[in-house]
Design a protein around this motif. Structure first.
Motif, PDB file in Angstrom:
ATOM      1  N   VAL A 163       0.843  -1.210   0.000  1.00 48.32           N
ATOM      2  CA  VAL A 163       0.000   0.000   0.000  1.00 48.32           C
ATOM      3  C   VAL A 163       0.872   1.253   0.000  1.00 48.32           C
ATOM      4  N   ALA A 164       1.959   1.220   0.767  1.00 55.47           N
ATOM      5  CA  ALA A 164       2.865   2.379   0.802  1.00 55.47           C
ATOM      6  C   ALA A 164       3.472   2.609  -0.585  1.00 55.47           C
ATOM      7  N   ARG A 165       3.846   1.523  -1.254  1.00 55.72           N
ATOM      8  CA  ARG A 165       4.425   1.662  -2.599  1.00 55.72           C
ATOM      9  C   ARG A 165       3.419   2.276  -3.584  1.00 55.72           C
ATOM     10  N   SER A 166       2.128   2.073  -3.310  1.00 55.58           N
ATOM     11  CA  SER A 166       1.106   2.605  -4.219  1.00 55.58           C
ATOM     12  C   SER A 166       0.905   4.103  -4.024  1.00 55.58           C
ATOM     13  N   GLY A 167       1.515   4.658  -2.968  1.00 50.79           N
ATOM     14  CA  GLY A 167       1.491   6.112  -2.816  1.00 50.79           C
ATOM     15  C   GLY A 167       0.630   6.639  -1.692  1.00 50.79           C
ATOM     16  N   LEU A 168       0.011   5.763  -0.902  1.00 48.33           N
ATOM     17  CA  LEU A 168      -0.825   6.253   0.200  1.00 48.33           C
ATOM     18  C   LEU A 168       0.049   6.674   1.377  1.00 48.33           C
ATOM     19  N   PRO A 169      -0.258   7.840   1.992  1.00 45.66           N
ATOM     20  CA  PRO A 169       0.467   8.214   3.198  1.00 45.66           C
ATOM     21  C   PRO A 169       0.133   7.254   4.330  1.00 45.66           C
ATOM     22  N   ASP A 170       1.112   6.945   5.140  1.00 43.60           N
ATOM     23  CA  ASP A 170       0.928   5.979   6.227  1.00 43.60           C
ATOM     24  C   ASP A 170      -0.205   6.383   7.156  1.00 43.60           C
ATOM     25  N   ASP A 171      -0.357   7.684   7.380  1.00 45.63           N
ATOM     26  CA  ASP A 171      -1.374   8.176   8.312  1.00 45.63           C
ATOM     27  C   ASP A 171      -2.798   7.962   7.787  1.00 45.63           C
ATOM     28  N   ALA A 172      -2.924   7.766   6.483  1.00 47.66           N
ATOM     29  CA  ALA A 172      -4.270   7.637   5.906  1.00 47.66           C
ATOM     30  C   ALA A 172      -4.774   6.204   5.914  1.00 47.66           C
ATOM     31  N   VAL A 173      -3.981   5.268   6.428  1.00 48.05           N
ATOM     32  CA  VAL A 173      -4.319   3.843   6.333  1.00 48.05           C
ATOM     33  C   VAL A 173      -4.360   3.202   7.720  1.00 48.05           C
TER      34      VAL A 173
END
Lengths: 423, 108
Positions: free
Chosen positions: A163-173
């Motif tokens: 998920v991080a590689r896909s570009g989502l900020p860690d705080d949003a997940v």
């Protein structure tokens, strides 16, 4: 003298069925007619909750709407002070219809807008489901985050990295453990192959239940009610699908045995009679038959339709007309509408008139147990030990309250359909 | 006393009804002012338990007619007073599809 009061018809927006009242002008001899309107399902008569997309259009900075644990309406806004009035306006109809009022609307600070979360959910879905451990990916309106469920801890790191590689900020997940989601098979929706007793069958215009599987000579078949054929009594080659023609269009069986109802000796004048409301359908080539198996739900009289296993027929009731089960004995049935119900036999060998017809079913058995429309044809059985059962007959009717069912004993069925191998 | 029960699909889309029996049937039930059931058209009757799938187009519906002879299930004439009548379309649900109560007054 009789007086009656007329009622206004009930109309509601989106009502499933509403009613019109009228006078019985076709009956000149009668006094006033009492006209009745149907209440029925009224979903849609209240203002519906606007969709998230609609709220996003109407409310700047919208980040999600939900009812919190205490039932309070709650909305996420990125700019609470600036957008509250828009939120109240957009939700007024929904809240007022439920007596909640806009004043009770709770506003929480959102970190992300709805559209942003929607885009991230799509990205996260693509990324997370590269792992076999992914269970769900949700744009979670209760947390203003993308929530991801994984089935085991070993998958958690794998999913987080993807998920991080896909570009989502860690705080949003938010990533959490979740139980794998199983497809729930019920008596009504299961595509049951091989077909077991108790599951739903469909013939043109009607729904019934499989009674029991049986072999007649070498012909693999199932038994259901005679009135679960195109015409009750007489063979019209009724086609059957399971669970519905619209779900699986391959025909599973064709009616091959259904004796005609007879007048005369032993049958009341003006009526026609049989000893069983039973028919037999031969499985199509290639359709499987689960001889001796009855679909089992989680318990008797609990309303569940979820299939959890099977009963196994290990013996049949006697071949005598009227059967060999006594008043007071407990029997069970599994059918597509009310599932597994059980109760005591209250009457045996009852000559039973069928409401709305000139049919009399001879020597039937009454049981104090639940029944509903669509249960016709169900297997009736006695539990002998564990999941082993003795087949007792075929259910075909009940009272209008759904608290008493009537079945044709196994001996009556074989008297009219011939010898049957059931296990 | 003729009783008429009419259902109409007032929506814009067809609906599908799942109805108990080979033919659609409705029960008519009369209660006294205290709410005690005193008469039911289908009381004691045995109905086949097939489920009929009935599509109803917008504007179309079903009508059921029955006559109550102002006698209780026991066969005795009911005394003057107020009574409630419900009609219930028999469906796949035990409660069926019920009408609101109609009020009757028998004067003598």
């Amino acid at each position: 003298m009789v007086s009656s009061r007329m009622f206004r018809p009930l109309f509601a927006a989106g009502l499933l069925v509403a009613a019109a009242s009228c006078r019985d002008s076709s009956n000149p001899a009668g006094p006033d007619a009492a006209s009745l309107s149907a209440r029925g399902a009224q979903a849609g008569s209240f203002a519906d909750l606007p969709s998230a997309a609609e709220l996003d259009r109407q409310v700047p900075g919208f980040g999600g709407f939900f009812l919190d644990a205490s039932g309070s309406p709650t909305i996420y806004l990125t700019r609470p002070a600036a957008s509250r009035a828009n939120a109240e306006q957009a939700l007024a109809g929904y809240l007022n219809a439920r007596g909640l009022g806009v004043a009770g609307l709770k506003v929480l600070q959102a970190h992300y807008g709805w559209q942003q979360l929607e885009r991230w959910q799509a990205q996260a879905t693509e990324a997370a489901f590269q792992s076999q451990g992914a269970v769900f990916v949700d744009n979670d309106e209760t947390s203003n985050r993308v929530r991801i469920g994984v089935s085991d801890l070993s998958s958690m790191g794998e999913v987080r990295a993807a998920v991080a590689r896909s570009g989502l900020p860690d705080d949003a997940v938010i990533i959490e453990r979740a139980q794998p989601i199983q497809l729930v098979s019920t008596l009504q929706n299961v595509v049951d192959r091989p077909v077991r007793a108790g599951v739903q069958i469909n013939f043109p215009g009607f729904l019934c239940s499989v009674g029991f599987n049986a072999t007649s000579g070498t012909q693999k078949s199932f038994v259901t009610a005679s009135h679960c054929t195109t015409t009750q009594g007489g063979v019209e080659s009724t086609p059957y699908w399971q669970p519905l023609q619209s779900v699986d269009g391959t025909q599973i069986a064709t009616e091959v045995a259904d004796p005609v109802y007879q007048r005369g000796t032993g049958c009341p004048h003006g009526r026609k009679c049989r000893y069983s409301d039973a028919s037999r359908a031969a499985y199509a080539n290639g359709a499987n038959q689960a001889l001796g198996l009855i679909a089992q739900t989680s318990g008797a009289n609990n309303g569940s339709l979820t299939i959890t296993g099977s009963f196994t027929i290990t013996s049949d009731d006697c071949g005598t007309t009227g059967g060999c089960l006594a008043v007071g004995a407990t029997v069970n049935k599994v059918g597509r509408t009310t599932g597994w119900t059980a109760g005591k036999i209250t009457n045996t060998c009852v000559n039973t008139g069928v409401s709305g017809s000139n049919i009399v079913q001879l020597c039937q058995t009454f049981v104090s147990a639940g029944v509903g429309g669509g249960d016709s044809g169900s297997d009736v059985f006695q539990i002998t030990s564990g999941s082993s059962v003795k087949l007792a007959g075929v259910l075909w009717g009940g009272d209008s309250a759904g608290t008493q069912f009537v079945f044709s004993p196994f001996g009556n069925v074989t008297r009219e359909l011939g010898a049957l191998t059931t296990h | 006393m003729p009783l008429v029960f009419t259902l109409v699909n007032t929506g814009a889309s067809p609906v599908t009804l799942y109805l108990l029996g080979r033919e659609p049937r409705a029960d008519f039930r009369v209660s006294d002012a205290a709410g005690r059931r005193i008469w039911s058209f289908l009381r004691g009757q045995t109905t086949v338990a097939a489920l009929r799938v009935v599509p109803v187009e917008p504007g179309k519906g079903l009508t059921f007619r029955q006559v109550w002879n102002q006698r209780a299930d026991s066969g005795r004439p009911v005394p003057p007073g107020h009574y409630l009548v419900h009609a219930v379309l028999l469906t796949d649900k035990p409660e069926g599809l019920a009408s609101p109560p109609g009020r009757l007054r028998i004067d003598r």
